[in-house]
Scaffold this motif. Sequence first.
Motif, PDB file in Angstrom:
ATOM      1  N   ALA A  24      13.816   0.354  -1.562  1.00 46.16           N
ATOM      2  CA  ALA A  24      12.909   0.986  -0.578  1.00 46.16           C
ATOM      3  C   ALA A  24      11.518   1.591  -1.253  1.00 46.16           C
ATOM      4  CB  ALA A  24      13.495   2.000   0.459  1.00 46.16           C
ATOM      5  N   PRO A  25      12.001   2.443  -2.650  1.00 44.23           N
ATOM      6  CA  PRO A  25      10.845   3.018  -3.186  1.00 44.23           C
ATOM      7  C   PRO A  25       9.831   1.889  -3.688  1.00 44.23           C
ATOM      8  CG  PRO A  25      12.993   4.168  -3.755  1.00 44.23           C
ATOM      9  CD  PRO A  25      13.494   2.753  -2.966  1.00 44.23           C
ATOM     10  N   ILE A  26      10.252   0.916  -4.085  1.00 41.63           N
ATOM     11  CA  ILE A  26       9.545  -0.011  -4.751  1.00 41.63           C
ATOM     12  C   ILE A  26       8.261  -0.443  -3.656  1.00 41.63           C
ATOM     13  CG2 ILE A  26       9.311  -2.614  -5.554  1.00 41.63           C
ATOM     14  CD1 ILE A  26      12.054  -2.060  -6.455  1.00 41.63           C
ATOM     15  N   PHE A  27       8.778  -0.649  -2.533  1.00 45.37           N
ATOM     16  CA  PHE A  27       7.980  -0.866  -1.315  1.00 45.37           C
ATOM     17  C   PHE A  27       6.978   0.221  -0.890  1.00 45.37           C
ATOM     18  CE2 PHE A  27       7.013  -1.219   3.456  1.00 45.37           C
ATOM     19  CZ  PHE A  27       5.959  -2.221   3.376  1.00 45.37           C
ATOM     20  N   ARG A  28       7.529   1.379  -0.887  1.00 42.91           N
ATOM     21  CA  ARG A  28       6.648   2.640  -0.594  1.00 42.91           C
ATOM     22  C   ARG A  28       5.438   2.720  -1.797  1.00 42.91           C
ATOM     23  NH1 ARG A  28      11.579   4.754   1.290  1.00 42.91           N
ATOM     24  NH2 ARG A  28      12.121   5.660  -0.864  1.00 42.91           N
ATOM     25  N   ASP A  29       5.897   2.564  -3.225  1.00 41.41           N
ATOM     26  CA  ASP A  29       4.873   2.534  -4.254  1.00 41.41           C
ATOM     27  C   ASP A  29       3.899   1.532  -4.023  1.00 41.41           C
ATOM     28  OD1 ASP A  29       4.208   3.681  -7.000  1.00 41.41           O
ATOM     29  OD2 ASP A  29       4.661   1.819  -7.539  1.00 41.41           O
ATOM     30  N   ALA A  30       4.230   0.328  -3.497  1.00 44.58           N
ATOM     31  CA  ALA A  30       2.989  -0.535  -3.562  1.00 44.58           C
ATOM     32  C   ALA A  30       2.261  -0.347  -2.366  1.00 44.58           C
ATOM     33  CB  ALA A  30       3.850  -1.971  -3.277  1.00 44.58           C
ATOM     34  N   LEU A  31       2.623   0.458  -1.311  1.00 48.64           N
ATOM     35  CA  LEU A  31       1.829   0.809  -0.008  1.00 48.64           C
ATOM     36  C   LEU A  31       0.964   2.117  -0.901  1.00 48.64           C
ATOM     37  CD1 LEU A  31       4.166   1.110   2.928  1.00 48.64           C
ATOM     38  CD2 LEU A  31       2.400  -0.748   2.247  1.00 48.64           C
ATOM     39  N   ARG A  32       1.287   2.947  -1.508  1.00 48.47           N
ATOM     40  CA  ARG A  32       0.553   4.134  -1.949  1.00 48.47           C
ATOM     41  C   ARG A  32      -0.311   3.828  -3.105  1.00 48.47           C
ATOM     42  NH1 ARG A  32       6.115   7.665  -2.479  1.00 48.47           N
ATOM     43  NH2 ARG A  32       6.381   8.289  -0.192  1.00 48.47           N
ATOM     44  N   THR A  33      -0.262   2.743  -3.786  1.00 52.00           N
ATOM     45  CA  THR A  33      -1.087   2.404  -4.882  1.00 52.00           C
ATOM     46  C   THR A  33      -1.944   1.030  -4.534  1.00 52.00           C
ATOM     47  OG1 THR A  33       0.532   0.863  -5.991  1.00 52.00           O
ATOM     48  CG2 THR A  33       0.449   3.348  -6.559  1.00 52.00           C
ATOM     49  N   ALA A  34      -1.626   0.501  -3.390  1.00 49.94           N
ATOM     50  CA  ALA A  34      -2.188  -0.711  -3.111  1.00 49.94           C
ATOM     51  C   ALA A  34      -2.251  -1.870  -4.074  1.00 49.94           C
ATOM     52  CB  ALA A  34      -3.596  -0.687  -2.519  1.00 49.94           C
ATOM     53  N   GLY A  35      -1.071  -1.657  -4.810  1.00 52.78           N
ATOM     54  CA  GLY A  35      -1.086  -2.757  -6.022  1.00 52.78           C
ATOM     55  C   GLY A  35       0.046  -3.742  -5.635  1.00 52.78           C
ATOM     56  N   ASN A 256      -3.114 -21.094  -6.676  1.00 51.07           N
ATOM     57  CA  ASN A 256      -2.674 -19.967  -6.186  1.00 51.07           C
ATOM     58  C   ASN A 256      -1.431 -19.678  -6.228  1.00 51.07           C
ATOM     59  OD1 ASN A 256      -2.388 -17.332  -5.088  1.00 51.07           O
ATOM     60  ND2 ASN A 256      -3.448 -17.763  -3.251  1.00 51.07           N
ATOM     61  N   GLY A 257      -0.674 -19.485  -7.502  1.00 46.98           N
ATOM     62  CA  GLY A 257       0.628 -19.318  -7.617  1.00 46.98           C
ATOM     63  C   GLY A 257       1.185 -18.105  -8.340  1.00 46.98           C
ATOM     64  N   ARG A 258       0.602 -17.008  -7.884  1.00 49.25           N
ATOM     65  CA  ARG A 258       0.863 -15.720  -8.645  1.00 49.25           C
ATOM     66  C   ARG A 258       2.076 -15.150  -7.930  1.00 49.25           C
ATOM     67  NH1 ARG A 258      -5.353 -14.799  -7.407  1.00 49.25           N
ATOM     68  NH2 ARG A 258      -4.313 -14.667  -5.624  1.00 49.25           N
ATOM     69  N   LEU A 259       2.873 -14.367  -8.927  1.00 48.13           N
ATOM     70  CA  LEU A 259       4.136 -13.630  -8.023  1.00 48.13           C
ATOM     71  C   LEU A 259       3.699 -12.301  -7.925  1.00 48.13           C
ATOM     72  CD1 LEU A 259       6.984 -12.792  -8.204  1.00 48.13           C
ATOM     73  CD2 LEU A 259       6.880 -12.063 -10.706  1.00 48.13           C
ATOM     74  N   ASP A 260       3.872 -11.933  -6.690  1.00 46.73           N
ATOM     75  CA  ASP A 260       3.219 -10.623  -5.962  1.00 46.73           C
ATOM     76  C   ASP A 260       4.089  -9.232  -6.665  1.00 46.73           C
ATOM     77  OD1 ASP A 260       4.921  -9.403  -3.962  1.00 46.73           O
ATOM     78  OD2 ASP A 260       4.810 -11.414  -3.071  1.00 46.73           O
ATOM     79  N   ALA A 261       3.520  -8.235  -6.764  1.00 49.87           N
ATOM     80  CA  ALA A 261       3.968  -6.992  -7.238  1.00 49.87           C
ATOM     81  C   ALA A 261       5.370  -6.638  -6.470  1.00 49.87           C
ATOM     82  CB  ALA A 261       2.978  -5.986  -7.260  1.00 49.87           C
ATOM     83  N   ILE A 262       5.412  -6.580  -5.198  1.00 48.46           N
ATOM     84  CA  ILE A 262       6.516  -6.297  -4.602  1.00 48.46           C
ATOM     85  C   ILE A 262       7.741  -6.978  -4.952  1.00 48.46           C
ATOM     86  CG2 ILE A 262       7.670  -5.936  -2.392  1.00 48.46           C
ATOM     87  CD1 ILE A 262       4.945  -5.141  -1.089  1.00 48.46           C
ATOM     88  N   GLN A 263       7.755  -8.371  -4.910  1.00 51.22           N
ATOM     89  CA  GLN A 263       8.667  -9.170  -5.482  1.00 51.22           C
ATOM     90  C   GLN A 263       9.088  -8.922  -6.913  1.00 51.22           C
ATOM     91  OE1 GLN A 263      10.529 -10.728  -3.317  1.00 51.22           O
ATOM     92  NE2 GLN A 263       9.018 -10.691  -1.516  1.00 51.22           N
TER      93      GLN A 263
END
Length: 410
Positions: A24-35, A256-263
């Motif tokens: 869960a913190p991985i998702f929260r970190d992505a939300l907070r940083t928009a990374g 367009n074949g990038r790995l997204d940061a959350i995954q």
Amino acid sequence: MQDNRSIPFLDLAGLHQQLEEELAPIFRDALRTAGFIGGPMVEGFEREFAHFCDSPHCVGVASGTDAVRFALMAAGVQPGDIVVTVPHTFIATTEAISQAGARPDFVDIDEHTFNMDPAKLREYFERECYFDQESGRPYHRKSRAPVTAVVPVHLYGQTADMDAIFEVARRYKLIVIEDACQAHGAEYFSKRENRWRKAGSMGHAAAFSFYPGKNLGACGEAGAVTTGDEELADKVRMLRDHGQARKYYHEMEGYNGRLDAIQAGILQAKLRHLPEWNQKRREVAARYNQLLREVSTSLVLPFEPSWSRAVYHVYAVRTSERNELQQYLTKSSIGTGIHYPVPVHLQKPYRTLGFKEGDFPAAENAAAQVLSLPMYPGLSLSQQMRVVEEIGRFGKVAESSLSVQPAANA
């Protein structure tokens, strides 16, 4: 009284409930940083997965299919080339070949390991091809197209016999791309090098899928290419990102074949558990082997050669009564899977290649007989015992039904 407690084929929900506080913190970190695309989480996973595979480079991509396709293209496979693989695999292997502009061709599998039969690969070049002295490459006799690459598939979590495959590849100057989409952490003992090699570290490049059900699975789609070739890795990075070497400067037409940061973040967290999960899968497989030998003589159990350390993405048995056994287990609330009921050369998209039933008998027999039993790290001994007990009951039912069959008329 019969035990009707459900045993799933794969328990993804249970695994992720255990990891919820970690993920869960991985998702929260992505939300907070928009990374969300690229950045530290992708780079961190690439670095750690490369280390895990004993490979200098890892490039995260959007799926295993992208990984095979980009690896082929970056390694130098050209439109019109022929790429040899096996017909007993998921169709993504051949889709990636076709989407790279090449034509898939096939050699049969070893009936014991379900992986590419090196002897059949050798026969393919001796019988189906001629050697062009000027280019130093093999060409297919009928199509006159160059045969430039081979894609051995490490199926069900076990590596193909890579020493023997490389012997053919060196002779015919072939690019070797490992399809390691089911083999995260599997190992192969190379007699030629006198050492164990990880899946993903042997070919010119290797492709991994992180589809949720894999030994290392994302919470969505994801994949990666591993390679020891820095130039090849750089090409994959451009192919996955519209051909860009840097933003808005395009060296080639890409995708367009990038790995997204959350995954990537989820995969990085799960990777720390993968050695333990793989060991548990091996223990589950060993228990199955022992228990099933005690109740059934008709099942053919998985074969693991001395040169293999399999990680049992699935535990696949063989039986001529596959469909009947699957139906029986389903009624007993036990999940199973079939990998794969129709070999690729007989699938509708490849009818134009001219293959027919009987062309690859080992693959076709596997397609008709293989059944995958429940397999995941959390599968308990009591659950396995119930699976085996039900298989034993099925065997007794099948034997009794045969014994009461009326005799044929004289």
